[in-house]
Design a protein around this motif. Structure first.
Motif, PDB file in Angstrom:
ATOM      1  N   ARG A   1       0.833  -1.201   0.000  1.00 44.85           N
ATOM      2  CA  ARG A   1       0.000   0.000   0.000  1.00 44.85           C
ATOM      3  C   ARG A   1       0.871   1.255   0.000  1.00 44.85           C
ATOM      4  O   ARG A   1       1.846   1.329   0.745  1.00 44.85           O
ATOM      5  CB  ARG A   1      -0.894   0.009   1.244  1.00 44.85           C
ATOM      6  N   PRO A   2       0.551   2.244  -0.837  1.00 49.43           N
ATOM      7  CA  PRO A   2       1.328   3.495  -0.826  1.00 49.43           C
ATOM      8  C   PRO A   2       1.281   4.159   0.543  1.00 49.43           C
ATOM      9  O   PRO A   2       0.238   4.213   1.194  1.00 49.43           O
ATOM     10  CB  PRO A   2       0.614   4.357  -1.878  1.00 49.43           C
ATOM     11  N   HIS A   3       2.426   4.648   0.993  1.00 52.74           N
ATOM     12  CA  HIS A   3       2.465   5.402   2.237  1.00 52.74           C
ATOM     13  C   HIS A   3       2.196   6.881   1.942  1.00 52.74           C
ATOM     14  O   HIS A   3       1.975   7.258   0.782  1.00 52.74           O
ATOM     15  CB  HIS A   3       3.822   5.222   2.933  1.00 52.74           C
ATOM     16  N   PHE A   4       2.226   7.695   2.960  1.00 49.92           N
ATOM     17  CA  PHE A   4       1.946   9.119   2.795  1.00 49.92           C
ATOM     18  C   PHE A   4       3.242   9.912   2.926  1.00 49.92           C
ATOM     19  O   PHE A   4       4.028   9.678   3.847  1.00 49.92           O
ATOM     20  CB  PHE A   4       0.943   9.603   3.850  1.00 49.92           C
ATOM     21  N   ILE A   5       3.471  10.847   2.013  1.00 54.31           N
ATOM     22  CA  ILE A   5       4.670  11.679   2.099  1.00 54.31           C
ATOM     23  C   ILE A   5       4.355  13.061   2.654  1.00 54.31           C
ATOM     24  O   ILE A   5       5.277  13.833   2.952  1.00 54.31           O
ATOM     25  CB  ILE A   5       5.370  11.811   0.733  1.00 54.31           C
ATOM     26  N   GLU A   6       3.071  13.390   2.806  1.00 55.12           N
ATOM     27  CA  GLU A   6       2.709  14.682   3.367  1.00 55.12           C
ATOM     28  C   GLU A   6       3.297  14.820   4.769  1.00 55.12           C
ATOM     29  O   GLU A   6       3.212  13.891   5.579  1.00 55.12           O
ATOM     30  CB  GLU A   6       1.191  14.840   3.409  1.00 55.12           C
ATOM     31  N   ASP A   7       3.869  15.968   5.056  1.00 50.05           N
ATOM     32  CA  ASP A   7       4.667  16.149   6.262  1.00 50.05           C
ATOM     33  C   ASP A   7       3.914  15.806   7.539  1.00 50.05           C
ATOM     34  O   ASP A   7       4.433  15.098   8.408  1.00 50.05           O
ATOM     35  CB  ASP A   7       5.178  17.602   6.327  1.00 50.05           C
ATOM     36  N   ASN A   8       2.680  16.260   7.665  1.00 54.94           N
ATOM     37  CA  ASN A   8       1.954  16.039   8.921  1.00 54.94           C
ATOM     38  C   ASN A   8       1.467  14.600   9.069  1.00 54.94           C
ATOM     39  O   ASN A   8       0.987  14.208  10.133  1.00 54.94           O
ATOM     40  CB  ASN A   8       0.770  17.004   9.044  1.00 54.94           C
ATOM     41  N   TYR A   9       1.627  13.784   8.019  1.00 55.48           N
ATOM     42  CA  TYR A   9       1.218  12.383   8.086  1.00 55.48           C
ATOM     43  C   TYR A   9       2.403  11.434   8.260  1.00 55.48           C
ATOM     44  O   TYR A   9       2.230  10.220   8.153  1.00 55.48           O
ATOM     45  CB  TYR A   9       0.438  11.996   6.830  1.00 55.48           C
ATOM     46  N   GLU A  10       3.571  11.966   8.553  1.00 57.30           N
ATOM     47  CA  GLU A  10       4.771  11.130   8.641  1.00 57.30           C
ATOM     48  C   GLU A  10       4.635  10.012   9.677  1.00 57.30           C
ATOM     49  O   GLU A  10       5.109   8.891   9.475  1.00 57.30           O
ATOM     50  CB  GLU A  10       5.988  11.987   8.976  1.00 57.30           C
ATOM     51  N   PHE A  11       3.982  10.302  10.809  1.00 56.54           N
ATOM     52  CA  PHE A  11       3.916   9.331  11.896  1.00 56.54           C
ATOM     53  C   PHE A  11       2.519   8.736  12.089  1.00 56.54           C
ATOM     54  O   PHE A  11       2.292   7.990  13.046  1.00 56.54           O
ATOM     55  CB  PHE A  11       4.382   9.986  13.199  1.00 56.54           C
ATOM     56  N   THR A  12       1.595   9.062  11.194  1.00 57.31           N
ATOM     57  CA  THR A  12       0.209   8.612  11.360  1.00 57.31           C
ATOM     58  C   THR A  12       0.108   7.097  11.389  1.00 57.31           C
ATOM     59  O   THR A  12      -0.542   6.518  12.277  1.00 57.31           O
ATOM     60  CB  THR A  12      -0.673   9.166  10.229  1.00 57.31           C
ATOM     61  N   HIS A  13       0.738   6.433  10.439  1.00 55.90           N
ATOM     62  CA  HIS A  13       0.635   4.980  10.345  1.00 55.90           C
ATOM     63  C   HIS A  13       1.173   4.316  11.609  1.00 55.90           C
ATOM     64  O   HIS A  13       0.551   3.381  12.148  1.00 55.90           O
ATOM     65  CB  HIS A  13       1.398   4.488   9.112  1.00 55.90           C
ATOM     66  N   SER A  14       2.306   4.781  12.103  1.00 52.84           N
ATOM     67  CA  SER A  14       2.898   4.190  13.304  1.00 52.84           C
ATOM     68  C   SER A  14       1.991   4.369  14.515  1.00 52.84           C
ATOM     69  O   SER A  14       1.764   3.429  15.290  1.00 52.84           O
ATOM     70  CB  SER A  14       4.267   4.823  13.579  1.00 52.84           C
ATOM     71  N   ILE A  15       1.477   5.576  14.702  1.00 52.03           N
ATOM     72  CA  ILE A  15       0.608   5.847  15.841  1.00 52.03           C
ATOM     73  C   ILE A  15      -0.658   4.992  15.774  1.00 52.03           C
ATOM     74  O   ILE A  15      -1.121   4.453  16.796  1.00 52.03           O
ATOM     75  CB  ILE A  15       0.257   7.352  15.902  1.00 52.03           C
ATOM     76  N   CYS A  16      -1.180   4.824  14.575  1.00 53.81           N
ATOM     77  CA  CYS A  16      -2.373   3.995  14.422  1.00 53.81           C
ATOM     78  C   CYS A  16      -2.065   2.526  14.701  1.00 53.81           C
ATOM     79  O   CYS A  16      -2.933   1.794  15.201  1.00 53.81           O
ATOM     80  CB  CYS A  16      -2.959   4.168  13.023  1.00 53.81           C
ATOM     81  N   GLN A  17      -0.849   2.081  14.398  1.00 58.57           N
ATOM     82  CA  GLN A  17      -0.461   0.710  14.732  1.00 58.57           C
ATOM     83  C   GLN A  17      -0.416   0.520  16.248  1.00 58.57           C
ATOM     84  O   GLN A  17      -0.777  -0.543  16.770  1.00 58.57           O
ATOM     85  CB  GLN A  17       0.906   0.379  14.126  1.00 58.57           C
ATOM     86  N   ALA A  18       0.038   1.553  16.965  1.00 58.97           N
ATOM     87  CA  ALA A  18       0.028   1.495  18.430  1.00 58.97           C
ATOM     88  C   ALA A  18      -1.401   1.405  18.945  1.00 58.97           C
ATOM     89  O   ALA A  18      -1.703   0.649  19.885  1.00 58.97           O
ATOM     90  CB  ALA A  18       0.729   2.718  19.004  1.00 58.97           C
ATOM     91  N   CYS A  19      -2.287   2.165  18.327  1.00 59.88           N
ATOM     92  CA  CYS A  19      -3.700   2.140  18.722  1.00 59.88           C
ATOM     93  C   CYS A  19      -4.282   0.741  18.480  1.00 59.88           C
ATOM     94  O   CYS A  19      -4.995   0.190  19.333  1.00 59.88           O
ATOM     95  CB  CYS A  19      -4.457   3.185  17.899  1.00 59.88           C
ATOM     96  N   TYR A  20      -3.960   0.168  17.339  1.00 59.18           N
ATOM     97  CA  TYR A  20      -4.442  -1.177  17.010  1.00 59.18           C
ATOM     98  C   TYR A  20      -3.915  -2.207  18.006  1.00 59.18           C
ATOM     99  O   TYR A  20      -4.654  -3.096  18.451  1.00 59.18           O
ATOM    100  CB  TYR A  20      -4.007  -1.537  15.586  1.00 59.18           C
ATOM    101  N   HIS A  21      -2.629  -2.081  18.378  1.00 58.46           N
ATOM    102  CA  HIS A  21      -2.040  -3.019  19.333  1.00 58.46           C
ATOM    103  C   HIS A  21      -2.794  -2.982  20.659  1.00 58.46           C
ATOM    104  O   HIS A  21      -3.083  -4.040  21.245  1.00 58.46           O
ATOM    105  CB  HIS A  21      -0.568  -2.671  19.558  1.00 58.46           C
ATOM    106  N   LEU A  22      -3.108  -1.800  21.140  1.00 61.46           N
ATOM    107  CA  LEU A  22      -3.845  -1.689  22.399  1.00 61.46           C
ATOM    108  C   LEU A  22      -5.218  -2.338  22.304  1.00 61.46           C
ATOM    109  O   LEU A  22      -5.728  -2.884  23.287  1.00 61.46           O
ATOM    110  CB  LEU A  22      -4.003  -0.221  22.793  1.00 61.46           C
ATOM    111  N   SER A  23      -5.818  -2.271  21.116  1.00 56.44           N
ATOM    112  CA  SER A  23      -7.183  -2.777  20.958  1.00 56.44           C
ATOM    113  C   SER A  23      -7.245  -4.305  20.938  1.00 56.44           C
ATOM    114  O   SER A  23      -8.289  -4.887  21.232  1.00 56.44           O
ATOM    115  CB  SER A  23      -7.805  -2.226  19.676  1.00 56.44           C
ATOM    116  N   ILE A  24      -6.136  -4.970  20.602  1.00 56.12           N
ATOM    117  CA  ILE A  24      -6.167  -6.433  20.486  1.00 56.12           C
ATOM    118  C   ILE A  24      -5.292  -7.135  21.513  1.00 56.12           C
ATOM    119  O   ILE A  24      -5.379  -8.352  21.679  1.00 56.12           O
ATOM    120  CB  ILE A  24      -5.737  -6.892  19.073  1.00 56.12           C
ATOM    121  N   ASN A  25      -4.452  -6.403  22.213  1.00 51.29           N
ATOM    122  CA  ASN A  25      -3.502  -7.023  23.131  1.00 51.29           C
ATOM    123  C   ASN A  25      -3.663  -6.420  24.520  1.00 51.29           C
ATOM    124  O   ASN A  25      -3.351  -5.248  24.729  1.00 51.29           O
ATOM    125  CB  ASN A  25      -2.069  -6.831  22.622  1.00 51.29           C
TER     126      ASN A  25
END
Length: 345
Positions: free
Chosen positions: A306-330
């Motif tokens: 999947r294409p990632h985002f190069i827009e500056d304010n989205y640099e860490f969005t995917h990582s932060i959302c992965q942390a959110c997902y981890h909390l939801s299942i673990n």
């Protein structure tokens, strides 16, 4: 300074594919399918103690961009006592720990250490060795992997269409890299340039992800050269060509380390050749052999990038959302006894 082809050459043959387009962030959000939501009170709460490098995005983006809706995301520090997880960005922690909370930590709360940098670029901070419960890093042994990964295709009947190719070999690079001549990626690029032309594009030319990926898709081969060669340190410079329909030429950790994350037939490793001259010769040969070239995309039958985002304010969005997902299942509570022993070895 390297030269660029102007105007760019036309595609060598009609069989090289079709013009493709990549959706913008706004289009992805609009296409987000509404689905039943879990009750808000049933979702764990993740508190961003501070925004990484102050790059803020919509708190609902985990849902609209990635379909992650099993947790709540907030930056409201007044909710500290009720937060199930608190995320700390390593670069944002002060040396004297003055910006780390001193409030009593609830027993159920987990502190997440987020560091996207390799050990060679990470400063040590006294006092944080035993602070955290979870690690988030590019490393495969981290509790939460902060990286873009290939995933299994849900529709294996969908045929891969090779994008139209207008360039042979490309590199999108920060201008600073071309002036920092001590870096290994620069040295390899200069050696390769003696044997084959490289079309250079500067990262400042691209403000939107769709334009960035459209450019990469127009190249048959792309230089995915990492700034530092360290285990597991494989960044979005690899994800770009994989998602765009281009063959990456990688410089980084050994081939077997890349194959921990992506199919071995999807890329070319510089270590597969005795020198840049041999690699250049191989690329010229592949340019003339469609059957051999298209085999580098057979992995597309089973996986998707999947294409990632190069827009500056989205640099860490995917990582932060992965942390959110981890909390939801673990729900497992754990501690990291010695953060530095794990990270620096």
């Amino acid at each position: 300074m390297p030269s660029r082809k102007c105007p760019p050459p036309m595609a060598r043959s009609g069989i090289w594919g079709q013009t493709v387009r990549f959706p913008s962030i706004e289009e992805i959000k609009k296409a987000s399918v509404s689905k039943p939501k879990a009750p808000m009170e049933d979702k764990p709460l993740l508190l961003l103690w501070s925004w990484p490098e102050n790059k803020k995005f919509d708190l609902q983006d985990c849902d609209t961009l990635f379909g992650i809706d099993g947790c709540r995301l907030t930056d409201n520090r007044s909710l500290f006592s009720s937060a199930h997880g608190v995320l700390f960005f390593h670069r944002g922690i002060s040396d004297d720990l003055s910006n780390v909370p001193t409030l009593p930590r609830p027993k159920f709360q987990r502190w997440i250490w987020f560091n996207p940098d390799p050990p060679s670029s990470t400063r040590t901070i006294e006092g944080i060795r035993g602070l955290f419960n979870l690690t988030m890093s590019y490393r495969k042994d981290a509790d939460i992997q902060a990286r873009w990964q290939v995933s299994f295709k849900t529709n294996t009947d969908a045929e891969f269409i090779l994008p139209k190719k207008e360039h042979l070999l490309c590199w999108i690079v920060d201008a600073e890299v071309l002036h920092t001549k001590s870096r290994e990626n620069y040295r390899y690029y200069r050696d390769l340039l003696k044997h084959i032309n490289v079309d250079i594009f500067f990262s400042t030319e691209f403000a939107k992800s769709e334009d960035y990926f459209l450019t990469i898709s127009s190249c048959k081969f792309y230089l995915s050269l990492e700034n530092s060669v360290e285990p597991d340190h494989i960044t979005e410079t690899l994800n770009g060509p994989l998602a765009a329909g281009t063959v990456p030429i990688v410089l980084g950790p050994p081939r077997n380390n890349y194959e921990d994350f992506i199919p071995g037939s999807s890329f070319i490793h510089v270590n597969d050749f005795s020198g840049p001259d041999k690699l250049a010769k191989y690329l010229v040969e592949l340019d003339k052999d469609y059957s051999a070239y298209i085999r580098y995309f057979e992995w597309r039958k089973y996986y998707i990038a999947r294409p990632h985002f190069i827009e500056d304010n989205y640099e860490f969005t995917h990582s932060i959302c992965q942390a959110c997902y981890h909390l939801s299942i673990n729900k497992v509570y754990r501690v990291v006894p010695d953060l530095y022993k794990w990270f620096f070895g």
